[in-house]
Design a protein around this motif. Structure first.
Motif, PDB file in Angstrom:
ATOM      1  N   CYS A 149       0.905  -1.093   0.006  1.00  0.00           N
ATOM      2  CA  CYS A 149       0.046  -0.011   0.008  1.00  0.00           C
ATOM      3  C   CYS A 149       1.074   1.045   0.088  1.00  0.00           C
ATOM      4  O   CYS A 149       1.818   1.301   1.003  1.00  0.00           O
ATOM      5  N   TYR A 351      -6.115  -7.524  -6.361  1.00  0.00           N
ATOM      6  CA  TYR A 351      -5.037  -6.743  -5.965  1.00  0.00           C
ATOM      7  C   TYR A 351      -3.802  -7.221  -6.877  1.00  0.00           C
ATOM      8  O   TYR A 351      -2.981  -6.307  -7.142  1.00  0.00           O
ATOM      9  N   ALA A 363      -7.716  -0.184  -0.035  1.00  0.00           N
ATOM     10  CA  ALA A 363      -7.235  -1.538   0.155  1.00  0.00           C
ATOM     11  C   ALA A 363      -8.232  -2.665   0.947  1.00  0.00           C
ATOM     12  O   ALA A 363      -8.564  -3.506   0.649  1.00  0.00           O
TER      13      ALA A 363
END
Ligand SMILES: [Zn+2]
Length: 388
Positions: A149, A351, A363
């Motif tokens: 992330c 993802y 996320a």
């Protein structure tokens, strides 16, 4: 990944009569229809719809009522639903814009982004702090994965109902040590009133099970794979005669190989009563000396540790054999596959093509949304239920 998403529908003839005045503080419940007004909408079939202007008999305020599938927003719920669907299937925000624009639907990528975030935020539960209301299960499966992330790896905990695979919670974790896992899992175990924790064989999870007073099932596949690899490696070392630590303890190579072969069989048959045999084997190697600091561990010491670990692990490995429901049927299959599958399908698959999220909020939000769709596979997830 299997998903079943149901798009919102538009019915330009269908209006829900207002029941409550939108004005803050007004308790008005009766309204005059004032006039029909035209509203432009971003939608493939209905560029213009009719809305109704109502007036509250109590406070005199006016407000609009829209047909099914349309709100005060410019974009129809169906188009927002299509945007969410395409994004979940793997397209980027920009790619969703291109596809919808090519179909004559004028939506920008920031609207796509907002549509996805808005729906993700409406997913009920899926957070440790607010699990599905009143949901109960006897066993919770837990696992940790990580996603990238904004250039940084963040640990994500996933908790499932280990009896049916349903996802209970997807949370960001501060780390993966026993304390942090306990702080995450204990409230979940309490909320669903679970007696059993199902995990892989990480020591941190064993501690969580002990400290929360829950029985534990350690995934038989994990332990089976690890044990097979160790048995293979140690057997080769003994057969090639590279190690003399067993000799020093007066244990013959034949005996050591037979013990390893017996362990390999037991780890796959997993009979609860085999624990005493493991103890016997462990005792044969119990006096193996620990090598000095920085020195390679000799075979005898490694066998001592292997047999000790499996002997101690045995009740957690074979728990599922003896835990039965009131009809005498086993409740668990002994693996943590539900968790692994959930990580693969609901967290990793979407993802993967993007190699990382930009924001933690997305996320978690997107993973929860996809997992929630997975929980609703049987009847399909009505996207309209997740729209204001
Ligand atoms: Zn009013």
């Amino acid at each position: 990944m299997r998903l079943k998403l149901l798009l919102p529908t538009i019915d330009v003839e269908k209006f829900e009569k207002p029941v409550k005045c939108p004005q803050k503080g007004c308790k008005g419940m009766r309204f005059y229809p004032r006039q029909e007004v035209r509203k432009r909408v971003v939608d493939a079939q209905h560029p213009v719809v009719s809305a109704w202007r109502y007036e509250c008999m109590q406070c005199g305020c006016t407000f609009r009522v829209y047909p099914q599938g349309v709100s005060k927003a410019q974009i129809s719920k169906r188009v927002n639903g299509m945007a969410v669907m395409l994004y979940v299937l793997g397209l980027s925000y920009g790619a969703v814009e291109i596809v919808l624009n090519s179909l004559g639907i004028a939506i920008g990528k920031s609207s796509v982004y907002r549509a996805v975030q808005a729906v993700a935020e409406k997913v009920p539960g899926m957070k440790r702090e607010q699990l599905m209301d009143g949901y109960r299960t006897k066993a919770v499966g837990a696992d940790v994965t990580s996603i990238r992330c904004n250039g940084e790896w963040i640990p994500i905990g996933i908790a499932v109902d280990a009896t049916n695979g349903m996802v209970l919670s997807i949370d960001e974790l501060p780390g993966e040590n026993a304390e942090q896992l306990k702080a995450w899992l204990e409230p979940i175990l309490e909320a669903v009133d679970a007696d059993v924790l199902v995990t892989d064989d990480a020591d941190a999870f064993k501690k969580v099970s002990d400290e929360t007073g829950r029985s534990q099932q350690v995934c038989k596949s994990h332990v089976g794979r690890n044990t097979d690899a160790l048995v293979e490696e140690l057997s080769t070392l003994i057969q090639t005669g590279q190690d003399h630590s067993l000799e020093a303890m007066n244990i013959s190579p034949e005996q050591a190989l037979a013990d390893l072969a017996a362990l390999k069989t037991m780890i796959h048959t997993r009979l609860p009563e085999d624990q005493s045999k493991l103890e016997e084997m462990y005792l044969r190697y119990a006096n193996a000396r620990k090598p000095g600091k920085g020195k390679k561990h000799p075979v005898a010491y490694r066998m001592r540790n292997l047999f000790m670990d499996r002997w101690n692990l045995w009740p957690r490995l074979t728990f599922y054999r003896t835990w039965k429901d009131e009809h005498g049927n086993v409740i668990l299959d002994g693996t943590n596959n539900d968790c692994e599958r959930s990580i693969g399908w609901w967290i990793k698959e979407r993802y993967r093509p993007m190699r990382g999220y930009k924001q933690k909020r997305s996320a978690l939000g997107v993973s929860r949304l996809i997992a929630f769709a997975g929980n609703n596979l049987a009847c399909g997830l009505r996207l309209t239920d997740l729209m204001a």
